[in-house]
Design an enzyme around this catalytic site. Sequence first.
Site, PDB file in Angstrom:
ATOM      1  N   ASP A  29       0.787  -1.253   0.000  1.00 49.74           N
ATOM      2  CA  ASP A  29       0.000   0.000   0.000  1.00 49.74           C
ATOM      3  C   ASP A  29       0.814   1.296   0.000  1.00 49.74           C
ATOM      4  O   ASP A  29       0.435   2.262   0.695  1.00 49.74           O
ATOM      5  CB  ASP A  29      -0.968   0.015   1.193  1.00 49.74           C
ATOM      6  CG  ASP A  29      -1.982  -1.107   1.155  1.00 49.74           C
ATOM      7  OD1 ASP A  29      -1.946  -1.938   0.238  1.00 49.74           O
ATOM      8  OD2 ASP A  29      -2.835  -1.149   2.067  1.00 49.74           O
ATOM      9  N   LYS A 134      -6.638  -4.898  -3.219  1.00 47.66           N
ATOM     10  CA  LYS A 134      -7.305  -5.534  -2.072  1.00 47.66           C
ATOM     11  C   LYS A 134      -8.352  -4.593  -1.485  1.00 47.66           C
ATOM     12  O   LYS A 134      -8.100  -3.403  -1.318  1.00 47.66           O
ATOM     13  CB  LYS A 134      -6.264  -5.923  -1.020  1.00 47.66           C
ATOM     14  CG  LYS A 134      -5.488  -4.777  -0.412  1.00 47.66           C
ATOM     15  CD  LYS A 134      -4.347  -5.315   0.460  1.00 47.66           C
ATOM     16  CE  LYS A 134      -3.577  -4.237   1.182  1.00 47.66           C
ATOM     17  NZ  LYS A 134      -4.344  -3.488   2.183  1.00 47.66           N
ATOM     18  N   CYS A 167      -2.250  -2.425   7.801  1.00 47.01           N
ATOM     19  CA  CYS A 167      -2.216  -3.339   6.647  1.00 47.01           C
ATOM     20  C   CYS A 167      -1.000  -4.256   6.646  1.00 47.01           C
ATOM     21  O   CYS A 167      -1.093  -5.404   6.195  1.00 47.01           O
ATOM     22  CB  CYS A 167      -2.323  -2.543   5.354  1.00 47.01           C
ATOM     23  SG  CYS A 167      -3.955  -1.775   5.208  1.00 47.01           S
TER      24      CYS A 167
END
Length: 225
Positions: A29, A134, A167
Amino acid sequence: MTTNPTVTVEAEPYAFAFSPATCALLIIDMQRDFLEAGGYGEMLGNDVSQLRRTIEPNQRLLAGWRAKGLQVLHTREGHRPDLSCLPHSKLVRGQSGVRIGDQGPMGRILVRGEAGHDIIPELYPQPGEAVIDKPGKGAFYATDLHAILLSRGIQQLIVTGVTTEVCVNTTVREANDRGYDCLVLEDCVGSYMPDMHEAGLKMIKEQGGIFGWVSDSGRVLTALG
Ligand code: TIU
């Protein structure tokens, strides 16, 4: 069970041994919405400099990893433009004035295809490097990551990216339950909150490495030679 570990990295709680052919670098990310001024993270009141310190170490690690011809995967958190993969609970959580799907300075926030959803230019994926989109915090939930890792024979992961306690931690826990060894690099992961960063790393390496190992990019690059 790991195939022929040939590289050993100094780590906590003990050395991490891996075989480069079956170990992938998984970058979580590193998106404009989380790292750039004006993005979603900053709109929520967060200090993006806490994440931006991870850019340079990730660049050095990625360059060294790519130079050896090793496998790289990237993830992005975000949703379909019609928000059909966005749970209502995630939409309304936090009671913030800014919501996923709203217009922001870099397009609709955390929506796939928008500028802010994409990976920062400093760490942009190269052809052949899988990009996993995701909808959740973990990279395994509702994605094809596990299938891709299995098909490529990957058994171990070096995990970097943001954020350490959200995450990155969720992904490491998901990976651990699926049988992957994870090495997390403390200079290459970051949180908006330094105390959460420290706690996130501790939760991985305590109890004999309950979810994995912790080291840093310099040690990995030294071990690679
Ligand atoms: N990538 C990631 O960690 N997404 C988040 O939602 N992070 C927060 O800190 N909320």
